[in-house]
Design an enzyme around this catalytic site. Sequence first.
Site, PDB file in Angstrom:
ATOM      1  N   GLY A  47       0.876  -1.168   0.000  1.00 28.27           N
ATOM      2  CA  GLY A  47       0.000   0.000   0.000  1.00 28.27           C
ATOM      3  C   GLY A  47       0.905   1.207   0.000  1.00 28.27           C
ATOM      4  N   GLU A  48       0.740   2.044   0.978  1.00 26.33           N
ATOM      5  CA  GLU A  48       1.588   3.237   1.082  1.00 26.33           C
ATOM      6  C   GLU A  48       2.166   3.260   2.502  1.00 26.33           C
ATOM      7  OE1 GLU A  48       2.281   5.020  -1.626  1.00 26.33           O
ATOM      8  OE2 GLU A  48       3.729   5.999  -0.311  1.00 26.33           O
ATOM      9  N   CYS A  79       6.137  -5.267   0.343  1.00 29.21           N
ATOM     10  CA  CYS A  79       6.247  -3.961  -0.296  1.00 29.21           C
ATOM     11  C   CYS A  79       6.212  -2.826   0.739  1.00 29.21           C
ATOM     12  CB  CYS A  79       5.187  -3.830  -1.379  1.00 29.21           C
ATOM     13  SG  CYS A  79       5.639  -2.624  -2.619  1.00 29.21           S
ATOM     14  N   ILE A 133       5.006  -3.418  -7.680  1.00 32.72           N
ATOM     15  CA  ILE A 133       4.217  -2.186  -7.882  1.00 32.72           C
ATOM     16  C   ILE A 133       4.894  -1.044  -7.124  1.00 32.72           C
ATOM     17  CG2 ILE A 133       1.969  -1.073  -7.579  1.00 32.72           C
ATOM     18  CD1 ILE A 133       0.762  -3.939  -7.425  1.00 32.72           C
ATOM     19  N   ARG A 134       5.472  -0.124  -7.860  1.00 33.81           N
ATOM     20  CA  ARG A 134       6.233   0.995  -7.247  1.00 33.81           C
ATOM     21  C   ARG A 134       7.041   0.477  -6.058  1.00 33.81           C
ATOM     22  NH1 ARG A 134       3.515   5.208  -5.071  1.00 33.81           N
ATOM     23  NH2 ARG A 134       5.205   6.618  -5.585  1.00 33.81           N
ATOM     24  N   HIS A 169       4.645  -8.643  -4.548  1.00 26.80           N
ATOM     25  CA  HIS A 169       3.325  -8.930  -3.962  1.00 26.80           C
ATOM     26  C   HIS A 169       2.893 -10.361  -4.242  1.00 26.80           C
ATOM     27  CE1 HIS A 169       1.933  -4.768  -2.962  1.00 26.80           C
ATOM     28  NE2 HIS A 169       2.849  -4.460  -3.855  1.00 26.80           N
ATOM     29  N   GLU A 171       0.720 -12.020  -2.863  1.00 26.70           N
ATOM     30  CA  GLU A 171      -0.736 -12.159  -2.685  1.00 26.70           C
ATOM     31  C   GLU A 171      -1.494 -11.842  -3.967  1.00 26.70           C
ATOM     32  OE1 GLU A 171       1.046  -9.659  -1.756  1.00 26.70           O
ATOM     33  OE2 GLU A 171      -0.071  -7.790  -1.988  1.00 26.70           O
TER      34      GLU A 171
HETATM   35  N1  GLN Z   1       5.707   2.834  -2.932  1.00 23.38           N
HETATM   36  C1  GLN Z   1       5.022   2.387  -1.762  1.00 23.38           C
HETATM   37  C2  GLN Z   1       5.650   2.956  -0.484  1.00 23.38           C
HETATM   38  O1  GLN Z   1       6.663   3.569  -0.546  1.00 23.38           O
HETATM   39  C3  GLN Z   1       5.027   0.879  -1.688  1.00 23.38           C
HETATM   40  C4  GLN Z   1       4.274   0.328  -2.857  1.00 23.38           C
HETATM   41  C5  GLN Z   1       3.518  -0.928  -2.552  1.00 23.38           C
HETATM   42  O2  GLN Z   1       3.320  -1.325  -1.420  1.00 23.38           O
HETATM   43  N2  GLN Z   1       3.025  -1.539  -3.609  1.00 23.38           N
HETATM   44  O3  GLN Z   1       5.098   2.797   0.558  1.00 23.38           O
END
Ligand code: GLN
Length: 195
Positions: A47-48, A79, A133-134, A169, A171
């Site tokens: 997530g973030e 992540c 993902i990022r 990820h 999942e």
């Molecule tokens: N870029 C996100 C972060 O810095 C992590 C990305 C993700 O969890 N898919 O928190």
Amino acid sequence: MLIAVLALQGAFVEHEAMLTALGAKTFEIRQKRDLSVAFDGLVIPGGESTVQGKLMRELGLFDPIREKINEGLPVFGTCAGLILLANRVCNDDRKHLATMDIEVVRNAFGRQLGSFHTEGDFTGVGRIPMTFIRAPYIKSLWGDAEVLARVDDKIVAARQGSQLVTAFHPELDADGSVHEFFLNMVRSRSVSTAL
Ligand code: GLN
């Protein structure tokens, strides 16, 4: 076996589905009182990381979760979860739970800065699909932290004792083997504490 999934933000539902398919029971941690349930392992989803770190602090979850991990609660961070567990974040002033001896770089990994999918070897598991993902990557690790997977020479999965992290990820793919790997870590910890 009961696995708690931090459900403040991000891809927690996908973890629950994967763990349930593998025969584990799950429940969501959304507020402090949820921590009074006895559980065997914890998943911190993607997530973030900034948002999850902020919400954990505001909800009073931060210190008790950190304490449980330091006491040996098995934890699996994907992540953003990996970033939350890292002891050092290179390109960010903030660090969060800081329970794992890894140094990470945020939003820095990828042939494109967005998302990509590949396959890679994961120690003890074999070749698996990996969706990024990022994603962050692990720049260095120390202490008894060990590398479990690399992609393009970057460390994308690691373990230290009862802590497991992936920059990708698992999942989001159909392959449940990394979650099974985590459930085995939880099982072996339950056995050793029961002895
Ligand atoms: N870029 C996100 C972060 O810095 C992590 C990305 C993700 O969890 N898919 O928190």
